[in-house]
Design a protein around this motif. Structure first.
Motif, short mmCIF file in Angstrom:
data_model
loop_
_atom_site.label_atom_id
_atom_site.label_comp_id
_atom_site.label_asym_id
_atom_site.label_seq_id
_atom_site.Cartn_x
_atom_site.Cartn_y
_atom_site.Cartn_z
N ASN A 56 -0.05 27.93 3.23
CA ASN A 56 -0.42 27.27 2.04
C ASN A 56 -1.87 26.83 2.41
O ASN A 56 -2.51 27.01 1.29
CB ASN A 56 0.23 25.79 1.70
N ARG A 57 -2.50 26.66 3.51
CA ARG A 57 -3.95 26.52 3.60
C ARG A 57 -4.76 27.67 3.58
O ARG A 57 -5.72 27.82 3.24
CB ARG A 57 -3.93 25.81 5.07
N THR A 58 -4.05 29.06 3.95
CA THR A 58 -4.64 30.25 4.03
C THR A 58 -4.89 30.58 2.69
O THR A 58 -5.95 31.27 2.50
CB THR A 58 -3.91 31.10 4.86
N ILE A 59 -3.78 30.57 1.62
CA ILE A 59 -4.11 31.25 0.27
C ILE A 59 -4.61 30.01 -0.68
O ILE A 59 -3.61 29.34 -1.22
CB ILE A 59 -2.75 31.61 0.15
N ALA A 60 -5.68 30.08 -1.16
CA ALA A 60 -6.27 28.93 -1.80
C ALA A 60 -5.82 29.14 -3.14
O ALA A 60 -5.58 30.15 -3.64
CB ALA A 60 -7.80 29.32 -1.97
N GLY A 61 -5.30 27.99 -3.79
CA GLY A 61 -5.14 28.25 -5.23
C GLY A 61 -3.56 28.34 -5.57
O GLY A 61 -3.11 28.27 -6.72
N VAL A 62 -2.79 28.61 -4.25
CA VAL A 62 -1.24 28.93 -4.75
C VAL A 62 -0.49 27.48 -4.77
O VAL A 62 -0.94 26.59 -3.80
CB VAL A 62 -0.58 29.51 -3.79
N SER A 63 0.25 27.40 -5.68
CA SER A 63 0.92 25.90 -5.70
C SER A 63 2.13 26.13 -4.72
O SER A 63 2.65 26.96 -4.39
CB SER A 63 1.42 25.58 -7.33
N PRO A 64 2.63 24.92 -4.49
CA PRO A 64 3.72 24.83 -3.56
C PRO A 64 4.82 25.53 -4.09
O PRO A 64 5.60 26.42 -3.44
CB PRO A 64 4.00 23.38 -3.34
N LYS A 65 5.32 25.24 -5.52
CA LYS A 65 6.09 25.98 -6.19
C LYS A 65 6.18 27.59 -6.08
O LYS A 65 7.10 28.34 -5.61
CB LYS A 65 6.33 25.51 -7.64
N MET A 66 4.71 28.08 -6.34
CA MET A 66 4.50 29.29 -6.41
C MET A 66 4.96 29.96 -5.05
O MET A 66 5.39 31.09 -4.88
CB MET A 66 3.25 30.15 -6.93
N LEU A 67 4.29 29.44 -3.86
CA LEU A 67 4.30 29.78 -2.51
C LEU A 67 5.81 30.03 -2.29
O LEU A 67 6.43 30.93 -1.65
CB LEU A 67 3.69 29.03 -1.64
N THR A 68 6.68 28.72 -2.60
CA THR A 68 8.14 28.67 -2.35
C THR A 68 9.06 29.92 -2.86
O THR A 68 9.61 30.77 -2.42
CB THR A 68 8.66 27.52 -2.68
N GLN A 69 8.34 30.18 -4.43
CA GLN A 69 9.23 31.27 -4.91
C GLN A 69 8.80 32.59 -4.53
O GLN A 69 9.84 33.45 -4.30
CB GLN A 69 8.73 31.07 -6.41
N THR A 70 7.57 32.67 -4.24
CA THR A 70 7.20 33.99 -3.67
C THR A 70 7.71 34.43 -2.41
O THR A 70 8.13 35.38 -1.98
CB THR A 70 5.46 34.09 -3.27
N LEU A 71 7.80 33.36 -1.36
CA LEU A 71 8.50 33.68 -0.20
C LEU A 71 9.90 33.88 -0.36
O LEU A 71 10.60 34.92 0.45
CB LEU A 71 8.29 32.37 0.76
N ARG A 72 10.75 33.26 -1.35
CA ARG A 72 12.04 33.61 -1.66
C ARG A 72 12.30 35.02 -1.74
O ARG A 72 13.29 35.58 -1.51
CB ARG A 72 12.54 32.68 -2.57
N VAL A 73 11.26 35.47 -2.98
CA VAL A 73 11.57 36.74 -3.38
C VAL A 73 11.18 37.85 -2.11
O VAL A 73 12.01 38.80 -2.17
CB VAL A 73 10.92 37.07 -4.63
N LEU A 74 10.26 37.55 -1.35
CA LEU A 74 10.12 38.46 -0.43
C LEU A 74 11.10 38.61 0.60
O LEU A 74 11.29 39.52 1.04
CB LEU A 74 8.74 38.02 0.18
N GLU A 75 11.85 37.17 0.93
CA GLU A 75 12.79 37.41 1.87
C GLU A 75 14.15 38.08 1.13
O GLU A 75 14.65 38.84 1.89
CB GLU A 75 13.22 35.86 2.30
#
Length: 133
Positions: A56-75
């Motif tokens: 979350n700190r590394t990727i500026a601008g990503v919301s927690p919701k989007m980061l969680t969704q992105t990690l889930r689809v990648l998993e």
């Protein structure tokens, strides 16, 4: 039912994974890996596992919701693995799988190209905008 030749079977197999065909699963995968958050998460994980907060700190601008969704689809696609360590508090790390690492050279090349060529893209945009099209 007619028997197919080896060449016909190869052609059928190619068509099953032809991204130019609308129903092709590879088109969905191309859509997924071309997403900006996906490419940034994959790039961030290239050097090793990271915790959610570090991503979350590394990727500026990503919301927690989007980061969680992105990690889930990648998993789900087998590109990222989530590892839970029983600590207090619970530690969750994300890292690339072997499949995710195999995609890394392509993603790194696209990221490097974008960073190296951005001045040219900005200039092209300005020329296009000045032309009034």
């Amino acid at each position: 039912m007619a028997t197919m030749t080896a060449a016909q079977r190869r052609d059928m197999a190619k068509q099953r994974y032809d991204a130019y065909i609308a129903e092709c699963p590879s088109r969905q995968l191309l859509d997924r890996i071309s997403d900006k958050w996906v490419s940034l998460v994959l790039a961030a994980l290239a050097d090793g596992p990271l915790r959610y907060a570090e991503l979350n700190r590394t990727i500026a601008g990503v919301s927690p919701k989007m980061l969680t969704q992105t990690l889930r689809v990648l998993e789900r696609d087998g590109l990222v693995e989530r590892r839970i360590t029983a600590e207090v508090p619970v530690r969750v790390d994300y890292e690339l799988t072997a499949l995710g690492h195999s995609l890394q050279p392509v993603m790194s090349a696209v990221k490097a190209w974008a960073e190296a060529r951005m001045d040219e893209v900005i200039a092209a945009r300005a020329r296009y905008d000045r032309s009034g099209q």
